[in-house]
Write a protein that holds these residues in place. Structure first.
Motif, PDB file in Angstrom:
ATOM      1  N   ILE A 160       3.881   4.137  -8.781  1.00  0.00           N
ATOM      2  CA  ILE A 160       2.463   3.354  -9.120  1.00  0.00           C
ATOM      3  C   ILE A 160       2.512   1.891  -8.830  1.00  0.00           C
ATOM      4  N   PRO A 161       3.376   1.054  -9.412  1.00  0.00           N
ATOM      5  CA  PRO A 161       3.422  -0.349  -8.978  1.00  0.00           C
ATOM      6  C   PRO A 161       3.753  -0.903  -7.666  1.00  0.00           C
ATOM      7  N   LYS A 162       4.687   0.098  -7.184  1.00  0.00           N
ATOM      8  CA  LYS A 162       5.183  -0.099  -5.745  1.00  0.00           C
ATOM      9  C   LYS A 162       3.989  -0.083  -4.821  1.00  0.00           C
ATOM     10  N   LEU A 219      -5.643   4.578  -2.059  1.00  0.00           N
ATOM     11  CA  LEU A 219      -5.255   5.796  -1.380  1.00  0.00           C
ATOM     12  C   LEU A 219      -6.466   6.221  -0.618  1.00  0.00           C
ATOM     13  N   GLY A 220      -7.752   6.203  -1.373  1.00  0.00           N
ATOM     14  CA  GLY A 220      -8.900   6.865  -0.922  1.00  0.00           C
ATOM     15  C   GLY A 220      -9.534   6.178   0.308  1.00  0.00           C
ATOM     16  N   ASP A 228       2.892  -3.924  -4.611  1.00  0.00           N
ATOM     17  CA  ASP A 228       3.639  -4.281  -3.716  1.00  0.00           C
ATOM     18  C   ASP A 228       2.882  -3.891  -2.080  1.00  0.00           C
ATOM     19  N   GLY A 229       1.912  -3.177  -2.249  1.00  0.00           N
ATOM     20  CA  GLY A 229       1.294  -2.645  -1.172  1.00  0.00           C
ATOM     21  C   GLY A 229       2.082  -1.643  -0.295  1.00  0.00           C
ATOM     22  N   TRP A 230       2.989  -1.028  -0.833  1.00  0.00           N
ATOM     23  CA  TRP A 230       3.741  -0.090  -0.154  1.00  0.00           C
ATOM     24  C   TRP A 230       3.136   1.239   0.235  1.00  0.00           C
ATOM     25  N   LEU A 231       2.947   1.313   1.484  1.00  0.00           N
ATOM     26  CA  LEU A 231       2.249   2.508   2.241  1.00  0.00           C
ATOM     27  C   LEU A 231       2.989   3.085   3.542  1.00  0.00           C
ATOM     28  N   ASP A 232       4.423   3.174   3.443  1.00  0.00           N
ATOM     29  CA  ASP A 232       5.204   3.534   4.393  1.00  0.00           C
ATOM     30  C   ASP A 232       5.197   5.405   4.293  1.00  0.00           C
ATOM     31  N   PHE A 233       3.927   5.827   4.506  1.00  0.00           N
ATOM     32  CA  PHE A 233       3.752   7.264   4.399  1.00  0.00           C
ATOM     33  C   PHE A 233       2.685   7.795   5.123  1.00  0.00           C
ATOM     34  N   ASP A 234       2.626   9.001   5.436  1.00  0.00           N
ATOM     35  CA  ASP A 234       1.179   9.503   6.556  1.00  0.00           C
ATOM     36  C   ASP A 234       0.586  10.396   5.539  1.00  0.00           C
ATOM     37  N   VAL A 235       1.139  11.160   4.502  1.00  0.00           N
ATOM     38  CA  VAL A 235       0.654  12.295   3.794  1.00  0.00           C
ATOM     39  C   VAL A 235       1.098  12.114   2.437  1.00  0.00           C
TER      40      VAL A 235
END
Length: 232
Positions: free
Chosen positions: A101-103, A132-133, A107-114
């Protein structure tokens, strides 16, 4: 009006804007006009007769394209206990729980597609709704991304499962492959997509369900499809 580059203008000359093409012809043209230096994505844009402001006219679902999307998809799974091991064994790129959650949030970690989540993790994942929404990454039971069967979910996504949903203008935007795909494979993917969307027609929608359908490569001109041929 937006000024178009020379390359775009050259590509656009190959498409007759006054013609409604049959699906196979449209796909062939979209492929032919994909002349960028990278492997362009072939996208379909479907304008529907839905009014997404009404809950009973919403469309959201998923379909596995028979030939995949040509894109490597990174999957994040929220799970705990044995489901964590199951997700890892099935080939998830990232697995975890509350510690992520904190990551994502800070940290704005969004290195995923699904994002896939087991139902018992939705309380945790719900806290990421604001992040995510808006990016369309929130797990959803209709899309098969909230499930206890994480193995099937991961396998389907890796095999070329795509989500479709209405945007604010009641249009569905989805990829059906890459310009490097053979025409027949793109046509198969398109057919599977359209069958899924036809089945997803909300009963509350009156009149014409599919108002228009356009296929285009990432950088190329839109090619309009004869929607009557989709109703057959």
């Amino acid at each position: 009006m937006r000024k178009r580059g020379k390359n775009y203008v050259e590509r656009a000359k190959q498409v007759d804007r006054s013609v409604l093409y049959e699906p196979k012809e449209a796909i062939a043209l979209a492929k032919k006009t994909a002349t960028a230096k990278f492997d362009e994505t072939i996208e379909v844009h479907i304008k529907t007769g839905c009014d997404g402001r009404h809950a009973d006219q919403q469309i959201r679902g998923a379909v596995v394209l028979p030939h995949g999307t040509g894109k490597t998809v990174k999957v994040l799974v929220f799970a705990k206990g044995v489901k964590l091991d199951e997700a890892q064994a099935a080939g998830a790129d990232y697995v975890g729980g509350e510690e992520l959650i904190p990551k994502i949030q800070n940290d704005g970690w969004l290195d995923f597609d699904v994002v896939v989540a087991t139902p018992d993790m939705m309380g945790v994942v719900g806290r990421l709704g604001r992040v995510l929404g808006p990016k369309g990454l929130m797990p959803n039971p209709k899309a098969g991304t909230v499930t206890m069967d994480v193995t099937k979910a991961i396998n389907d996504i890796k095999a070329g499962k795509i989500e479709y949903r209405l945007d604010k203008a009641n249009i569905i935007h989805v990829p059906v492959g890459k310009a490097s795909f053979e025409e027949d494979k793109l046509a198969d993917n398109f057919q599977s997509l359209m069958e899924a969307i036809m089945k997803a027609r909300p009963s509350a929608v009156k009149g014409q369900f599919i108002r228009s359908c356009t296929v285009a490569s990432t950088m190329g001109p839109g090619v309009k499809i004869n929607v009557l041929s989709l109703m057959k």
